[in-house]
Design an enzyme around this catalytic site. Sequence first.
Site, PDB file in Angstrom:
ATOM      1  N   LYS A   1       6.458  54.594  74.364  1.00  0.00           N
ATOM      2  CA  LYS A   1       7.431  54.989  75.386  1.00  0.00           C
ATOM      3  C   LYS A   1       8.229  53.792  75.913  1.00  0.00           C
ATOM      4  CE  LYS A   1       5.340  59.341  76.768  1.00  0.00           C
ATOM      5  NZ  LYS A   1       4.174  59.416  75.863  1.00  0.00           N
TER       6      LYS A   1
HETATM    7  C1  LIG Z   1       3.868  60.401  74.951  1.00  0.00           C
HETATM    8  C2  LIG Z   1       2.940  60.082  73.847  1.00  0.00           C
HETATM    9  C3  LIG Z   1       2.871  60.881  72.689  1.00  0.00           C
HETATM   10  C4  LIG Z   1       3.682  62.157  72.517  1.00  0.00           C
HETATM   11  O1  LIG Z   1       5.069  61.915  72.411  1.00  0.00           O
HETATM   12  P1  LIG Z   1       6.105  63.125  72.624  1.00  0.00           P
HETATM   13  O2  LIG Z   1       7.452  62.503  72.592  1.00  0.00           O
HETATM   14  O3  LIG Z   1       5.769  63.718  73.968  1.00  0.00           O
HETATM   15  O4  LIG Z   1       5.879  64.088  71.520  1.00  0.00           O
HETATM   16  C5  LIG Z   1       2.008  60.492  71.682  1.00  0.00           C
HETATM   17  N1  LIG Z   1       1.232  59.390  71.799  1.00  0.00           N
HETATM   18  C6  LIG Z   1       1.265  58.601  72.897  1.00  0.00           C
HETATM   19  C7  LIG Z   1       0.367  57.417  72.963  1.00  0.00           C
HETATM   20  C8  LIG Z   1       2.129  58.911  73.949  1.00  0.00           C
HETATM   21  O5  LIG Z   1       2.158  58.127  75.043  1.00  0.00           O
END
Ligand SMILES: *Cc1c(COP(=O)(O)O)cnc(C)c1O
Length: 463
Positions: free
Chosen positions: A111
């Site tokens: 993220k």
């Molecule tokens: C947010 C997240 C996901 C999922 O991503 P999306 O965009 O919501 O599908 C997967 N793995 C981790 C470690 C995350 O922080």
Amino acid sequence: MNTMQYISTRGQTEPMGFQDAVLTGLAPDGGLMIPASIPDVSDRLGHWRTLSYQDITFEILRLFVDLPDPDLKDLIDRSYAPFRHPEIAPAVEVGPVHVLELFYGPTLAFKDIALQFLGNFFEYTLERRNSLLNILGATSGDTGSAAIHGVRGQERIHIFMMHPRGRVAPLQERQMTTVLDENVHNLAVEGTFDDCQNLMKAIFRDLPFKQRFSLGAVNSVNWARVLAQIVYYFSAGLYVMDQRGAANVSFAVPTGNFGDVLAGWYAARMGLPIRRLVLATNENDILARFFSCGEYSMGAVVKTISPSMDIQIASNFERYLYYRLGEDAAALREAMERFGREQRLSVPVGTEGVVDPLFVAGVGDTASTLATIRRYHEEQGYLLDPHTAVGVHVGEQHLEDGVPMVCLATAHPAKFSEAITDAIGEPARHKILDALEGKPTRFEPLPSDIDAVREFIAQHALT
Ligand SMILES: *Cc1c(COP(=O)(O)O)cnc(C)c1O
């Protein structure tokens, strides 16, 4: 400068430019903002494969954003400077797959790739418009810390991040509460994550309050987040195809809110030769079921060892559905209304029962996730975090000769060390996380009560 316009999936919002679309977040008609057209870049791929991560980012973003080139370049350079790997997002060969390591940002999860950019973009736009922003969010872990690290120390932004007190993994809680910058407010709400989310939604519905305090959001429906994530599909896809002399490439994507894999869908539409997007979920499998039979129906959320994917309603799914319904906003509105009433909707499937030929989907349950972590540790000497392991497990079932499989590694294993201990008998470590131990923390305990939250924001917001 680019003049790309953004429209709402629900078709009842005036088109606007990139800066307005990003500041708006959710469209006023309740839809999600999407670009009015999707550029085709297939004739540029030969050139792009020679570029750095930052330069590919620049080439892609300039097709979508209304910023002068030098300003955009500067924003990109500043956003990726804190990453701890010179390639930003390297793709490393591990056994039968390539692992795309997306965890070199400040909070060790993918993220950061979008939220570092979004934080710098906010600062830039607010300065030019001479305005202020108070961000309100709710988190069960990853999003909150990445958002906080994206805006910490900025003068024109305060961030109010609610988390359920005592219910966030201790390490992830520390990643938020050890940030002592004056503009960061961690609200430790006595309640569950759902309570936090309901409080957030209720406050955003209070339009006079929202306006008075210039409240904004950083949740995963923000278009800038999807956009910044398109880049690593190109950078990794071009690199791996080049290395293998392959004509196309598949990606395995651990999925929760459908933001990450949606970025892959846009990359394919833009002309990256993607053979398959392998959508992987944990036991919370609403999306895997959809891509297997065309029915999107809500179940109950269960707690798993990949908690960032413990989601039933995938907030970005509406964007995909809009295209799937032939870019017909009226049909989309009807589908979303039906889903609101009945908690389910379905789309027509092709003759062989295929929902979308680009996608295959599957589930990695707790046992297979732990087994995958153990096997990669023993056989490859490589440690997968549990989210990544869900993707690798499902990705391995869709290997094809001559088509490299890139598995997105969405977090560093040390972030989810309990699952690692369950799998291999010892924890994973990272010096950044170790260094948080014993550091001073700051947070504000609050009851799960809208007036208490409103009052706290009113007292501390920038105005
Ligand atoms: C947010 C997240 C996901 C999922 O991503 P999306 O965009 O919501 O599908 C997967 N793995 C981790 C470690 C995350 O922080």
